[in-house]
Every structure is written in C-alpha cells, then in structure tokens.
Design a protein around this motif. Structure first.
Motif, PDB file in Angstrom:
ATOM      1  N   TRP A 163      73.868  25.924  66.255  1.00  0.00           N
ATOM      2  CA  TRP A 163      72.911  25.817  66.887  1.00  0.00           C
ATOM      3  C   TRP A 163      71.744  25.087  65.991  1.00  0.00           C
ATOM      4  CZ3 TRP A 163      69.544  24.758  71.183  1.00  0.00           C
ATOM      5  CH2 TRP A 163      68.354  25.045  70.656  1.00  0.00           C
ATOM      6  N   GLY A 165      67.717  24.014  66.124  1.00  0.00           N
ATOM      7  CA  GLY A 165      66.592  24.371  66.875  1.00  0.00           C
ATOM      8  C   GLY A 165      65.202  23.534  66.530  1.00  0.00           C
ATOM      9  N   GLN A 168      61.675  28.169  65.081  1.00  0.00           N
ATOM     10  CA  GLN A 168      61.963  29.420  65.556  1.00  0.00           C
ATOM     11  C   GLN A 168      60.651  30.142  66.001  1.00  0.00           C
ATOM     12  OE1 GLN A 168      63.842  31.938  62.665  1.00  0.00           O
ATOM     13  NE2 GLN A 168      64.847  33.293  64.418  1.00  0.00           N
ATOM     14  N   THR A 173      62.038  26.472  72.433  1.00  0.00           N
ATOM     15  CA  THR A 173      63.387  26.501  71.498  1.00  0.00           C
ATOM     16  C   THR A 173      63.956  27.618  71.714  1.00  0.00           C
ATOM     17  OG1 THR A 173      62.470  25.183  69.743  1.00  0.00           O
ATOM     18  CG2 THR A 173      63.979  26.691  69.148  1.00  0.00           C
ATOM     19  N   ASP A 174      63.340  28.930  71.934  1.00  0.00           N
ATOM     20  CA  ASP A 174      63.895  30.113  71.828  1.00  0.00           C
ATOM     21  C   ASP A 174      64.706  30.124  73.358  1.00  0.00           C
ATOM     22  OD1 ASP A 174      62.812  30.879  69.617  1.00  0.00           O
ATOM     23  OD2 ASP A 174      61.499  32.352  70.442  1.00  0.00           O
ATOM     24  N   ARG A 176      66.101  27.747  75.025  1.00  0.00           N
ATOM     25  CA  ARG A 176      67.292  26.842  74.784  1.00  0.00           C
ATOM     26  C   ARG A 176      68.218  27.402  73.920  1.00  0.00           C
ATOM     27  NH1 ARG A 176      64.035  20.678  74.503  1.00  0.00           N
ATOM     28  NH2 ARG A 176      62.974  21.165  76.667  1.00  0.00           N
ATOM     29  N   GLU A 177      67.963  28.021  72.952  1.00  0.00           N
ATOM     30  CA  GLU A 177      68.704  28.718  72.169  1.00  0.00           C
ATOM     31  C   GLU A 177      69.501  29.804  72.689  1.00  0.00           C
ATOM     32  OE1 GLU A 177      68.598  31.813  68.168  1.00  0.00           O
ATOM     33  OE2 GLU A 177      67.081  30.028  68.505  1.00  0.00           O
ATOM     34  N   LYS A 194      72.638  29.151  62.817  1.00  0.00           N
ATOM     35  CA  LYS A 194      71.578  28.708  63.518  1.00  0.00           C
ATOM     36  C   LYS A 194      70.502  28.205  62.467  1.00  0.00           C
ATOM     37  CE  LYS A 194      72.228  31.844  67.576  1.00  0.00           C
ATOM     38  NZ  LYS A 194      71.607  32.907  68.409  1.00  0.00           N
ATOM     39  N   TYR A 196      66.855  25.369  62.098  1.00  0.00           N
ATOM     40  CA  TYR A 196      65.596  24.911  62.699  1.00  0.00           C
ATOM     41  C   TYR A 196      65.332  23.666  61.908  1.00  0.00           C
ATOM     42  CZ  TYR A 196      66.174  29.300  64.803  1.00  0.00           C
ATOM     43  OH  TYR A 196      66.715  30.063  65.575  1.00  0.00           O
ATOM     44  N   THR A 223      71.883  21.046  70.137  1.00  0.00           N
ATOM     45  CA  THR A 223      70.663  20.745  69.573  1.00  0.00           C
ATOM     46  C   THR A 223      69.625  20.881  70.668  1.00  0.00           C
ATOM     47  OG1 THR A 223      70.401  18.350  69.460  1.00  0.00           O
ATOM     48  CG2 THR A 223      71.550  19.316  67.784  1.00  0.00           C
ATOM     49  N   ALA A 224      68.322  21.255  70.280  1.00  0.00           N
ATOM     50  CA  ALA A 224      67.182  21.428  71.259  1.00  0.00           C
ATOM     51  C   ALA A 224      66.529  20.186  71.719  1.00  0.00           C
ATOM     52  CB  ALA A 224      66.183  22.404  70.448  1.00  0.00           C
TER      53      ALA A 224
END
Length: 320
Positions: A163, A165, A168, A173-174, A176-177, A194, A196, A223-224
């Motif tokens: 993942w 992002g 964080q 973002t959170d 979608r994660e 994970k 970012y 990805t975000a």
C-alpha cells in the motif's frame, strides 16, 4: 448537464455569475435580494487536473442555478497557510451566504471555523466540525475496498501486496488504506508493506523500488492516487516485474495509463459531480433547507474494459 470550464484557473478568486459582464449596477444589486445566494467555494488548489474537474462542476452549477459563486484555491495542496488565510477572508465577508470547503488540514480547520453562523459544507474531504451542514464526496473506504477486491481477483489468493498512501494520518488516506486493505484481504491477499509518498509519482517510484527488493514475492501495489500508481508502474518496469497496480481518482492521466497497460486499474471518483452538487447543496442550505449528512457522489472501477469510454467522459467535462 452542460460541460464548461474557464480557460485558465489560478490561485486567485474566480467570480462566477449568471450575469453578463456588462450588467448595470441595478442588476448587480439583485444579489442582495431574498431569492439570491452568494456562495464561497474554497478547494485544496486550482492547479491540478483533479481539481479542474471540480471547478468545472462548480462553474456549471453557478450558471445553471443563476447564483454568484466565488471560487478560490491555494497554489498547491501543501499551501496550508494560504488556504487558512483565504478561509478567514471568506468567513469575514458578510455577503457570503454559505461556504463550501475542501480542507487541506481537516482537524486544524475546525478552530478556524469557530462558531460562525454561515452554513459550512465540506467537499471531497470531510472534517470533524460539529456544525457542518453536510459532506459531499466519495465514500472513500467503500470505494477503495472495491478496488482492493478487483486487484485481489486478478492477483489470486496467496498474493502479497503493498500500500502506498499520501500522508499517514490524513483522513482521506486513512480511509482509502482501510478500504484497500480490507478488499485485498477479503480476496486472500496479504498486505506486507505500507509506505507513504506524499502523493508524488517520483517518491512512490523510489519507495516501490525498495519494496520490490525486500519483497521478492510481491505482485500487487495499490495507491491512494493515480500519480503514485504511475510511479509504481515505472518502478515495476525498471525491475522487470509484472505487477497488478491500482490507483485512485480516475484522472485522465491515470485512465490513459490503464489504456496503455502500464497500470491495471483505478478507482474513479466524480469530482465534477462533487463541484456541482456542492453548489446545489450550498444554495439549499443558505435557504434553510435540510440536507443529508453525507451526499455520496459515487465511484467506479476503471479497467481496460471501460477505460476508453470513461476517458471520453472526462474530456467532455473539461470541454475538450
């Protein structure tokens, strides 16, 4: 619904009006009548493709509804102080009947809003403001879960995923994660890394290069946003690895990457609808109407099967 967009968008205010440039002072004064509404719309920026779709929706709604809309946005999505200053100016403007805000810092914006009596609506990104009227946008977690499920179906049970992002702790973002992770795990895919990348393609490419080195069995990257998906694709190509890569947003560049085969898919939001519905909702709120707490503008999974048609829709929205 018509598709129009200003020829140029800048960080300065754009005043959208159904009135012509040559209107008389008497006509201009009609904005103070009981049936007239003036709306402030403050986005995260006006200088990227994603936000240009939302600006197009805002402009169309302003013209279709015959209301004055002041559209603003800072120079970039990291211009926190600039957005705060713009918001403070809007709040102090007594002519504003309602304000639509896409906050760069959802938690910090609460203190700036304070106890204003103006109706406050959030678009694209929600914020924990007790007096907000509504949030207009994507159900990020649900949409990302669908993307994770699609990626898992292609990768197969037992696959490993990473993942990437934006930042964080950022609300969007959170969400979608959490959604991507749940979707992948429901299909038997394990998220083993994970990281970012601040939304940047180059940083995502560097991160994915390192992840691929330390995780030789990795076959999925989610990805975000679409920019980071393109960076992941570059890293995969450099490493000679075939990966299932999914982005998020569904901007033209991201959809073109799907058509070209460098990215597997993207979760497409509808920023045009967000902009349009935000203005509609702000007008309703200014006139005392009750709105739902969340107005979902929907999402869809874009793959090679529907990418061409979706790209045509995006171009139409921008008047191309």
């Amino acid at each position: 619904m018509k598709r129009r967009l200003f020829a140029a968008l800048g960080a300065t205010a754009l005043v959208l009006s159904a009135c012509s440039m040559g209107e008389s002072e008497e006509q201009s004064a009609s904005a103070t009548d009981d049936d007239s509404v003036r709306v402030g719309v403050l986005l995260k920026t006006l200088s990227s493709e994603y936000w240009s779709y939302m600006a197009a929706g805002v402009e169309d709604a302003a013209e279709d509804l015959g209301v004055d809309v002041q559209l603003q946005g800072p120079a970039s999505e990291t211009s926190y102080d600039e957005q705060t200053n713009m918001l403070e100016t809007m709040l102090a403007d007594d002519s504003m009947d309602a304000i639509v805000l896409a906050p760069l810092q959802p938690d910090s914006v609460v203190a700036v809003l304070g106890d204003t009596e103006k109706p406050i609506l959030f678009v694209d990104t929600d914020a924990p403001y007790d007096n907000k009227v509504t949030y207009i946008g994507t159900g990020n977690e649900e949409a990302a879960r669908a993307g994770g499920e699609a990626a898992a179906a292609l990768a197969g049970e037992g696959a490993e995923a990473a993942w990437i992002g934006v930042v964080q702790g950022n609300t969007t973002t959170d969400q979608r994660e959490a959604g991507f992770t749940a979707g992948l795990e429901s299909g038997g895919v394990t998220v083993v890394a994970k990281q970012y990348a601040e939304g940047l393609a180059d940083k995502a490419a560097s991160i994915v290069e390192n992840i691929l080195t330390s995780n030789p069995n990795l076959t999925v990257v989610v990805t975000a946003n679409d920019e980071m998906a393109s960076g992941a694709a570059r890293a995969a190509q450099s490493a000679g690895r075939e990966l299932v890569i999914f982005g998020f947003d569904g901007i033209q560049a991201g959809v073109q990457n799907v058509i070209d085969g460098t990215v597997t898919g993207t979760v497409a939001q509808d920023p045009y609808a967000m902009g349009y519905k935000a203005v509609e909702s702000a007008v309703a709120a200014a006139r005392g109407e009750t709105l739902d707490e969340f107005i979902d503008t929907g999402s869809q999974i874009i793959t090679s099967e529907n990418a061409e048609g979706y790209l045509a829709t995006l171009r139409e929205q921008l008047g191309e």
